[in-house]
Write an enzyme that holds these catalytic residues in place. Structure first.
Site, mmCIF file in Angstrom:
data_model
loop_
_atom_site.group_PDB
_atom_site.id
_atom_site.type_symbol
_atom_site.label_atom_id
_atom_site.label_comp_id
_atom_site.label_asym_id
_atom_site.label_seq_id
_atom_site.Cartn_x
_atom_site.Cartn_y
_atom_site.Cartn_z
ATOM 1 N N GLY A 51 0.766 -1.248 0.000
ATOM 2 C CA GLY A 51 0.000 0.000 0.000
ATOM 3 C C GLY A 51 0.793 1.293 0.000
ATOM 4 N N GLU A 106 4.161 4.044 6.182
ATOM 5 C CA GLU A 106 2.923 3.251 6.038
ATOM 6 C C GLU A 106 1.907 4.016 5.216
ATOM 7 O OE1 GLU A 106 1.342 0.557 6.510
ATOM 8 O OE2 GLU A 106 1.915 -0.513 8.339
ATOM 9 N N ASP A 107 1.014 3.287 4.561
ATOM 10 C CA ASP A 107 -0.105 3.931 3.880
ATOM 11 C C ASP A 107 -1.170 4.338 4.888
ATOM 12 O OD1 ASP A 107 -0.655 1.294 4.525
ATOM 13 O OD2 ASP A 107 -1.533 0.764 2.587
ATOM 14 N N ASP A 110 -4.386 1.464 11.146
ATOM 15 C CA ASP A 110 -5.752 1.164 11.572
ATOM 16 C C ASP A 110 -5.687 0.715 13.039
ATOM 17 O OD1 ASP A 110 -8.459 -0.391 9.896
ATOM 18 O OD2 ASP A 110 -8.078 -0.583 12.003
ATOM 19 N N LYS A 138 -6.236 6.100 11.468
ATOM 20 C CA LYS A 138 -7.561 5.941 12.098
ATOM 21 C C LYS A 138 -7.338 6.012 13.614
ATOM 22 C CE LYS A 138 -9.362 2.980 8.428
ATOM 23 N NZ LYS A 138 -9.794 1.613 8.079
ATOM 24 N N PHE A 159 -13.553 2.282 5.522
ATOM 25 C CA PHE A 159 -12.623 1.543 4.665
ATOM 26 C C PHE A 159 -12.338 2.373 3.424
ATOM 27 C CE2 PHE A 159 -11.007 -1.547 1.692
ATOM 28 C CZ PHE A 159 -10.169 -2.299 2.495
ATOM 29 N N VAL A 160 -11.082 2.715 3.233
ATOM 30 C CA VAL A 160 -10.719 3.602 2.121
ATOM 31 C C VAL A 160 -9.839 2.878 1.101
ATOM 32 C CG1 VAL A 160 -10.933 5.770 3.408
ATOM 33 C CG2 VAL A 160 -8.788 4.511 3.486
ATOM 34 N N ARG A 172 -5.886 0.617 -6.450
ATOM 35 C CA ARG A 172 -4.635 1.257 -5.998
ATOM 36 C C ARG A 172 -4.266 2.439 -6.878
ATOM 37 N NH1 ARG A 172 -2.247 -2.138 -2.191
ATOM 38 N NH2 ARG A 172 -2.403 -4.366 -2.571
HETATM 39 P P1 5GP Z 1 -3.311 -2.304 11.124
HETATM 40 O O1 5GP Z 1 -2.274 -3.345 11.405
HETATM 41 O O2 5GP Z 1 -2.915 -0.926 11.572
HETATM 42 O O3 5GP Z 1 -4.671 -2.704 11.638
HETATM 43 O O4 5GP Z 1 -3.535 -2.288 9.569
HETATM 44 C C1 5GP Z 1 -2.578 -1.836 8.708
HETATM 45 C C2 5GP Z 1 -2.811 -2.356 7.307
HETATM 46 O O5 5GP Z 1 -4.174 -2.748 7.085
HETATM 47 C C3 5GP Z 1 -2.546 -1.275 6.308
HETATM 48 O O6 5GP Z 1 -1.183 -1.221 5.943
HETATM 49 C C4 5GP Z 1 -3.462 -1.666 5.157
HETATM 50 O O7 5GP Z 1 -2.836 -2.598 4.334
HETATM 51 C C5 5GP Z 1 -4.650 -2.337 5.827
HETATM 52 N N1 5GP Z 1 -5.785 -1.404 6.038
HETATM 53 C C6 5GP Z 1 -6.233 -0.906 7.216
HETATM 54 N N2 5GP Z 1 -7.265 -0.075 7.031
HETATM 55 C C7 5GP Z 1 -7.479 -0.038 5.694
HETATM 56 C C8 5GP Z 1 -8.410 0.686 4.862
HETATM 57 O O8 5GP Z 1 -9.262 1.465 5.288
HETATM 58 N N3 5GP Z 1 -8.296 0.459 3.524
HETATM 59 C C9 5GP Z 1 -7.369 -0.372 2.969
HETATM 60 N N4 5GP Z 1 -7.368 -0.496 1.658
HETATM 61 N N5 5GP Z 1 -6.483 -1.058 3.724
HETATM 62 C C10 5GP Z 1 -6.531 -0.885 5.067
#
Ligand code: 5GP
Length: 180
Positions: A51, A106-107, A110, A138, A159-160, A172
């Site tokens: 991402g 990071e993109d 969450d 988030k 969710f984006v 993407r």
């Molecule tokens: P975390 O470990 O912080 O829960 O999640 C991180 C990863 O989850 C991000 O690098 C991404 O790949 C995915 N992710 C979390 N939220 C979203 C979202 O709203 N959209 C998308 N496309 N991916 C997400």
């Protein structure tokens, strides 16, 4: 994170959430801050695949300092919108980061589980310094106990997709950030 998801996504059109122009301006601001913070240094930017590839590419092209890049790949959500709660390393670093200034890129953050996993992994490699950048955060969902140094936009629990972020590997290539 949890989204009830009982419609066929292909029939829904994502709605524009953050424009290409707004992203560009914000990335420029983040780069300005990074230029200041790392003046005279040569940090290693580590993009978290897949991402972050667009954000990282745009961010480093706005930098005036010298820098290097490398990539890490973690297990993703698969084709789901819900975090499995488990993180696995799919591709390790190639760069030697011992004694280096490292910035993780990071993109989106969450739950923060991925970043926590990365922090432990990178700390073990003994960098001189370690900071974190994310385009999207988030904040209300995150369980992170440490600070993210460079945040593009704080967003609610939606969710984006777009600007590198996918759903089932699609979207993407969208130039802005979209929400379903
Ligand atoms: P975390 O470990 O912080 O829960 O999640 C991180 C990863 O989850 C991000 O690098 C991404 O790949 C995915 N992710 C979390 N939220 C979203 C979202 O709203 N959209 C998308 N496309 N991916 C997400």
């Amino acid at each position: 994170m949890g989204f009830s998801f009982n419609f066929r996504l292909e029939k829904k059109k994502p709605r524009k959430y953050i424009s290409e122009r707004k992203i560009k301006l914000r990335v420029r601001e983040l780069a300005k801050q990074i230029n200041k913070d790392y003046s005279g240094k040569c940090p290693v930017f580590i993009g978290v695949l897949n991402g972050s590839f667009i954000f990282l590419a745009d961010l480093i092209r706005e930098l005036s300092i010298e820098c290097e890049i490398d990539f890490l790949k973690l297990s993703s959500y698969g084709d789901s919108m819900i975090s499995s709660g488990k993180v696995k390393l799919l591709k390790d670093l190639n760069a030697e980061i011992k004694g280096r200034d490292v910035v993780i890129v990071e993109d989106i953050v969450d739950t923060g589980l991925s970043l926590k996993f990365i922090k432990n992994l990178i700390t073990g490699a003994k960098p001189k310094s370690l900071r974190f950048a994310t385009l999207l955060f988030k904040k209300d969902i995150s369980k992170l106990k440490f600070k993210i140094d460079y945040v593009g936009f704080e967003i609610p629990n939606e969710f984006v997709v777009g600007y590198g972020l996918d759903f089932a590997q699609r979207y993407r290539n969208l130039k802005g950030i979209y929400v379903f």
